[in-house]
Design a protein around this motif. Structure first.
Motif, PDB file in Angstrom:
ATOM      1  N   LEU A 513     119.009 -31.937  38.879  1.00 56.72           N
ATOM      2  CA  LEU A 513     118.576 -32.797  39.984  1.00 56.72           C
ATOM      3  C   LEU A 513     119.788 -33.376  40.694  1.00 56.72           C
ATOM      4  CD1 LEU A 513     115.614 -34.774  38.358  1.00 56.72           C
ATOM      5  CD2 LEU A 513     115.486 -33.057  40.169  1.00 56.72           C
ATOM      6  N   PRO A 514     119.754 -33.382  42.017  1.00 53.99           N
ATOM      7  CA  PRO A 514     120.878 -33.995  42.739  1.00 53.99           C
ATOM      8  C   PRO A 514     120.863 -35.509  42.529  1.00 53.99           C
ATOM      9  CG  PRO A 514     119.106 -33.444  44.259  1.00 53.99           C
ATOM     10  CD  PRO A 514     118.701 -32.918  42.925  1.00 53.99           C
ATOM     11  N   GLU A 515     122.001 -36.123  42.743  1.00 53.86           N
ATOM     12  CA  GLU A 515     122.106 -37.573  42.618  1.00 53.86           C
ATOM     13  C   GLU A 515     121.075 -38.258  43.528  1.00 53.86           C
ATOM     14  OE1 GLU A 515     123.806 -38.885  40.317  1.00 53.86           O
ATOM     15  OE2 GLU A 515     123.337 -40.914  40.991  1.00 53.86           O
ATOM     16  N   ARG A 516     121.039 -37.760  44.776  1.00 52.61           N
ATOM     17  CA  ARG A 516     120.025 -38.239  45.717  1.00 52.61           C
ATOM     18  C   ARG A 516     119.552 -37.050  46.551  1.00 52.61           C
ATOM     19  NH1 ARG A 516     120.758 -42.657  50.644  1.00 52.61           N
ATOM     20  NH2 ARG A 516     118.552 -42.703  51.190  1.00 52.61           N
ATOM     21  N   GLY A 517     118.307 -37.084  46.993  1.00 54.19           N
ATOM     22  CA  GLY A 517     117.786 -35.984  47.805  1.00 54.19           C
ATOM     23  C   GLY A 517     118.517 -35.870  49.134  1.00 54.19           C
ATOM     24  N   GLU A 518     118.474 -34.654  49.712  1.00 49.57           N
ATOM     25  CA  GLU A 518     119.059 -34.466  51.047  1.00 49.57           C
ATOM     26  C   GLU A 518     117.948 -34.490  52.089  1.00 49.57           C
ATOM     27  OE1 GLU A 518     120.689 -30.547  50.835  1.00 49.57           O
ATOM     28  OE2 GLU A 518     121.851 -31.075  49.041  1.00 49.57           O
ATOM     29  N   ILE A 519     118.337 -34.797  53.312  1.00 46.11           N
ATOM     30  CA  ILE A 519     117.356 -34.720  54.395  1.00 46.11           C
ATOM     31  C   ILE A 519     117.308 -33.277  54.881  1.00 46.11           C
ATOM     32  CG2 ILE A 519     116.744 -35.530  56.702  1.00 46.11           C
ATOM     33  CD1 ILE A 519     118.238 -38.138  56.056  1.00 46.11           C
ATOM     34  N   LEU A 520     116.162 -32.644  54.724  1.00 44.68           N
ATOM     35  CA  LEU A 520     116.020 -31.241  55.127  1.00 44.68           C
ATOM     36  C   LEU A 520     115.809 -31.157  56.632  1.00 44.68           C
ATOM     37  CD1 LEU A 520     113.516 -30.090  52.336  1.00 44.68           C
ATOM     38  CD2 LEU A 520     116.017 -29.818  52.340  1.00 44.68           C
ATOM     39  N   GLU A 521     116.295 -30.053  57.207  1.00 47.82           N
ATOM     40  CA  GLU A 521     116.016 -29.839  58.624  1.00 47.82           C
ATOM     41  C   GLU A 521     114.547 -29.441  58.765  1.00 47.82           C
ATOM     42  OE1 GLU A 521     117.520 -27.013  62.309  1.00 47.82           O
ATOM     43  OE2 GLU A 521     118.654 -27.026  60.436  1.00 47.82           O
ATOM     44  N   ILE A 522     113.834 -30.151  59.616  1.00 50.69           N
ATOM     45  CA  ILE A 522     112.394 -29.889  59.746  1.00 50.69           C
ATOM     46  C   ILE A 522     112.170 -28.465  60.268  1.00 50.69           C
ATOM     47  CG2 ILE A 522     110.259 -30.576  60.970  1.00 50.69           C
ATOM     48  CD1 ILE A 522     111.206 -32.672  58.910  1.00 50.69           C
ATOM     49  N   GLY A 523     111.290 -27.732  59.554  1.00 48.55           N
ATOM     50  CA  GLY A 523     110.918 -26.394  60.004  1.00 48.55           C
ATOM     51  C   GLY A 523     111.931 -25.316  59.661  1.00 48.55           C
ATOM     52  N   LYS A 524     112.797 -25.582  58.682  1.00 53.32           N
ATOM     53  CA  LYS A 524     113.774 -24.553  58.294  1.00 53.32           C
ATOM     54  C   LYS A 524     113.584 -24.184  56.823  1.00 53.32           C
ATOM     55  CE  LYS A 524     115.897 -23.494  61.904  1.00 53.32           C
ATOM     56  NZ  LYS A 524     115.489 -22.186  62.404  1.00 53.32           N
ATOM     57  N   GLY A 525     113.403 -22.899  56.580  1.00 55.15           N
ATOM     58  CA  GLY A 525     113.325 -22.413  55.217  1.00 55.15           C
ATOM     59  C   GLY A 525     114.701 -21.990  54.734  1.00 55.15           C
ATOM     60  N   ARG A 526     114.729 -21.317  53.587  1.00 57.10           N
ATOM     61  CA  ARG A 526     116.032 -20.877  53.070  1.00 57.10           C
ATOM     62  C   ARG A 526     115.866 -19.542  52.347  1.00 57.10           C
ATOM     63  NH1 ARG A 526     116.930 -23.223  47.220  1.00 57.10           N
ATOM     64  NH2 ARG A 526     114.746 -23.407  46.648  1.00 57.10           N
ATOM     65  N   ILE A 527     116.928 -18.750  52.446  1.00 55.77           N
ATOM     66  CA  ILE A 527     116.953 -17.498  51.693  1.00 55.77           C
ATOM     67  C   ILE A 527     117.518 -17.817  50.314  1.00 55.77           C
ATOM     68  CG2 ILE A 527     117.984 -15.206  51.520  1.00 55.77           C
ATOM     69  CD1 ILE A 527     116.330 -15.062  53.919  1.00 55.77           C
ATOM     70  N   VAL A 528     116.809 -17.422  49.300  1.00 55.09           N
ATOM     71  CA  VAL A 528     117.255 -17.700  47.929  1.00 55.09           C
ATOM     72  C   VAL A 528     118.030 -16.504  47.382  1.00 55.09           C
ATOM     73  CG1 VAL A 528     116.423 -18.213  45.584  1.00 55.09           C
ATOM     74  CG2 VAL A 528     115.289 -19.224  47.561  1.00 55.09           C
ATOM     75  N   LYS A 529     117.605 -15.323  47.821  1.00 56.58           N
ATOM     76  CA  LYS A 529     118.257 -14.101  47.337  1.00 56.58           C
ATOM     77  C   LYS A 529     118.123 -13.026  48.416  1.00 56.58           C
ATOM     78  CE  LYS A 529     117.447 -10.396  44.014  1.00 56.58           C
ATOM     79  NZ  LYS A 529     117.450  -9.426  45.102  1.00 56.58           N
ATOM     80  N   GLU A 530     119.214 -12.362  48.691  1.00 60.84           N
ATOM     81  CA  GLU A 530     119.200 -11.348  49.755  1.00 60.84           C
ATOM     82  C   GLU A 530     118.822  -9.975  49.206  1.00 60.84           C
ATOM     83  OE1 GLU A 530     119.900 -11.765  52.961  1.00 60.84           O
ATOM     84  OE2 GLU A 530     121.174 -13.544  53.160  1.00 60.84           O
ATOM     85  N   GLY A 531     118.052  -9.216  49.973  1.00 59.09           N
ATOM     86  CA  GLY A 531     117.728  -7.830  49.653  1.00 59.09           C
ATOM     87  C   GLY A 531     117.506  -7.072  50.953  1.00 59.09           C
ATOM     88  N   THR A 532     117.013  -5.834  50.871  1.00 57.77           N
ATOM     89  CA  THR A 532     116.902  -5.037  52.093  1.00 57.77           C
ATOM     90  C   THR A 532     115.530  -4.408  52.329  1.00 57.77           C
ATOM     91  OG1 THR A 532     117.748  -3.152  50.834  1.00 57.77           O
ATOM     92  CG2 THR A 532     119.349  -4.420  52.150  1.00 57.77           C
TER      93      THR A 532
END
Ligand SMILES: Cc1ncc(C[n+]2csc(CCOP(=O)(O)OP(=O)(O)O)c2C)c(N)n1
Length: 665
Positions: A513-532
């Motif tokens: 767990l992070p020390e404190r949460g971050e403010i996420l950019e609204i409406g942005k997801g994230r790539i966890v692992k790249e593939g093709t």
């Protein structure tokens, strides 16, 4: 011996017996054949003499405690209504007479007396009996329940239908003091009180909800129950006889010697058009039996009997516990110690509560609101730190949401913590009071997804769909406990309008767990692992299984991308475009009903023209059914929401070249 069981005052002269002595008395001395073996159905219960009922009550408690110690479940509420349950089935002609248990979590003694004792150890398990009342389970369950405060409405409907069909059966709604605090119960009282319908409402007042009850009604009932005792019982008998007939006068006058006291005249219920009887001692057959006997088949109009009981009655660990053993894991009968599943990861609820406390330390406009679930939502922890910034509004989800909306208009930052399933009840308030006015109310949604033993009534299935369809609503889903921390912070920082974040029941996956949460950019997801070749787009905590599935797919030569959408609304369109354009197969994965995240994604892909290029897309959601209780892993497996199911979906999509995945089932 830490555990004592009460056999009823007449048998024990008020002395509480230790467990072994009580058991021996029950099984050997008093009755060589346990009475519970005889009283398997109400028709047989009626063969017992009234003097045997306290012993039956003791056996029922022992049976229930033994069974629930092995299965887990709701215990305290059932222990409190043992005598009431026996008396109801003894006096009334069930199932012709309808007994409706509000919420249904207190119906275990009712189940044991209505032919379900042989199956009782299957309680809350797959293919077993439900933890609540259920119409398909027994003709003795005239109405299914689990969400609270529906019994008076349903009972009034049955009573009016009975009258329209010239039938004569009784209808009895048993409702707790906690459930009585809900708007729906008041709506039903208001309607019933203005009719002549012969409806019996039993208010089971144990001065407890899950937590101690809050609100003015609770104080009012406490005053009724303990403040004023009716002194002239003969007058009361006469007063009641005008509505209930002569028999009532005689029996009530006889019964009063054993009653805690009667109050009449001017109670809120009488003002609403009910005949009010009580308060009476709900553990004393000498009172329960004559009062119910005389209310049965009475004349016209609704009657309310105010019965005072003790939650957890007869089992010392339950009586002593703060929540009176409302809901328990398996436990040791002698010590009352409950088992806890071993896990190193903190529960999502706790992470939510701790993150909210942390944010509230930075911002004194943050407040927490719960609808009678302070422990379940973690707001009890918040309240320990900020006692003046937490509000328990009672079982009143609708009010909770609009109350939060009002606070938001004045610049506060309300977090309305309501389980996914109970949030359903507040939908119009969410639409009309929050969303249309773009008010920044924060919705932490616990128990999102399958809930295992509590079954279909508690499954958090629909929130993604019903929130993401609302214009301007921000809908987030945490994929693990660190993400949950980010989302609490993001919600605290977001002031443009309503925002929600969902998380499931149970423990997290064990990420740092992070020390404190971050403010996420609204409406942005994230790539966890790249593939093709393959893209798995997850919304919520199924991400862990997507990552495992991707390992298997990679190993099979299918290079797989895994993305965490974070937002079902607004969707990350750049991410979507990339996944759709750069992969052959796209699978959406969520722990929610169809028409949720999948619906948002399909809609966007269609309107972006991204479905026109031959992309193979599949959607994994909860099964399109009301799923009965089972282990969560079993449920995930059946929906294809686990590692194997995700892999199988990809494989069948590639192999079938366009055929639908339902073929695999
Ligand atoms: C609409 C709704 N909100 C919340 C709950 C969770 N819940 C289950 S039982 C309960 C307390 C009920 O208290 P009461 O009616 O007094 O019954 P008791 O358990 O004390 O017998 C609550 C809040 C629910 N079942 N339904």
């Amino acid at each position: 011996m830490a555990f004592s069981i009460s056999l009823g005052d007449q048998k024990t002269d008020g002395v509480r017996l230790d467990y072994e002595t009580a058991r021996n008395r029950i099984l050997n001395t008093q009755s060589p054949t346990p009475l519970l073996d005889i009283a398997d159905f109400p028709v047989n219960l009626k063969k017992l003499d009234v003097s045997q009922l306290p012993q039956l009550a003791a056996e029922l408690r022992e049976d229930m405690i033994g069974a629930v110690s092995k299965t887990g479940g709701h215990l305290g509420a059932g222990l409190g209504v043992v005598e009431l349950t026996i008396a109801l089935h003894y006096i009334f002609n069930t199932p012709e007479d309808r007994v409706i248990w509000d919420v249904g979590h207190q119906s275990y003694p009712h189940k044991l007396l209505t032919g379900r004792r042989g199956r009782f150890l299957t309680l809350r398990q797959e293919n077993g009996i439900s933890g609540f009342t259920k119409r398909t389970e027994s003709e003795f369950d005239p109405f299914g329940a689990a969400h609270s405060s529906t019994s008076i409405s349903a009972g009034l409907g049955m009573a009016v239908a009975r009258d329209l069909q010239n039938k004569t059966n009784n209808v009895i709604a048993v409702i707790g003091d906690g459930a009585m605090s809900a708007g729906m119960a008041f709506e039903a009282l208001n309607n019933a009180g203005a009719t002549d319908a012969r409806l019996i409402v039993i208010l089971n007042d144990n001065d407890m909800s899950i937590a101690p009850p809050s609100g003015a009604l609770s104080s009012y009932l406490a005053r009724l129950a303990s403040g004023k005792f009716y002194s002239d019982f003969r007058d009361l008998g006469k007063k009641l006889s005008s509505r209930l007939g002569k028999r009532a006068e005689r029996a009530i006058t006889r019964a009063v010697g054993h009653a805690r006291g009667f109050v009449t005249g001017g109670t809120m219920f009488e003002e609403l058009g009910f005949q009010y009887i009580g308060p009476i001692d709900g553990h004393n057959f000498d009172v329960l039996i004559p009062v119910l006997n005389n209310v049965r088949d009475h004349g016209n109009g609704p009657v309310l009997i105010h019965v005072v009981t003790k939650k957890g009655k007869g089992y010392a660990p339950a009586e002593k516990a703060a929540d009176k053993y409302h809901g328990v894991n398996k436990f040791d009968v002698v010590t009352g110690t409950q088992s806890k599943a071993a896990s190193n990861a903190p529960a999502y609820t706790k992470v939510f509560a701790q993150s909210l406390i942390q944010e509230a330390q930075h911002d004194d406009r943050i407040v927490g609101i719960t609808a009678a679930m302070p422990t379940g939502t973690g707001l009890d922890l918040f309240g320990e730190v900020f006692p003046t910034r937490v509000f328990d509004v009672g079982i009143a989800e609708q009010h909770a949401v609009t109350f939060a909306a009002g606070m938001a208009t004045e610049g506060m930052k309300p977090f309305v913590a309501i389980y996914s399933t109970f949030l359903q009840r507040a939908y119009d308030q969410i639409v009309h009071d929050v969303a249309i006015q773009k008010l920044p109310v924060r919705f932490p949604i616990d128990r999102a997804g399958y809930v295992g033993a509590d079954g279909p009534t508690h499954c958090g299935a629909f929130d993604i769909g019903f929130l993401a369809s609302l214009p301007g609503f921000v809908v987030m889903g945490a994929s693990d406990e660190a993400e949950l921390k980010h989302m609490v912070r993001t919600a605290a920082a977001y002031d443009e309008g309503p925002i929600s974040f969902r998380f499931p029941r149970g423990d997290g996956v064990g990420v740092d767990l992070p020390e404190r949460g971050e403010i996420l950019e609204i409406g942005k997801g994230r790539i966890v692992k790249e593939g093709t070749k393959i893209a798995l787009l997850s919304f919520g905590t199924r991400l862990a299984d997507c990552i495992l599935a991707a390992q298997d797919l990679d190993a099979a030569g299918l290079s797989t991308t895994v993305a965490d959408a974070r937002f079902a609304k607004p969707l990350d369109l750049d991410l979507l475009r990339r996944l759709a354009v750069e992969h052959e197969v796209l699978v959406t994965v969520e722990e929610g009903a169809t028409g949720g995240f999948d619906g948002q994604v399909l809609h966007a892909l269609a309107n972006l023209g991204l479905l026109d290029r031959g992309l193979k897309i599949r959607c994994l959601t909860l099964k399109d059914e009301f799923t009965d209780q089972a282990k969560p892993e079993t449920m995930y497996g059946r929906s294809g929401l686990d590692r194997a199911g995700i892999v199988a979906t990809v494989m069948s999509t590639l192999a079938a070249n366009g055929q639908n995945i339902y073929a695999k089932a």
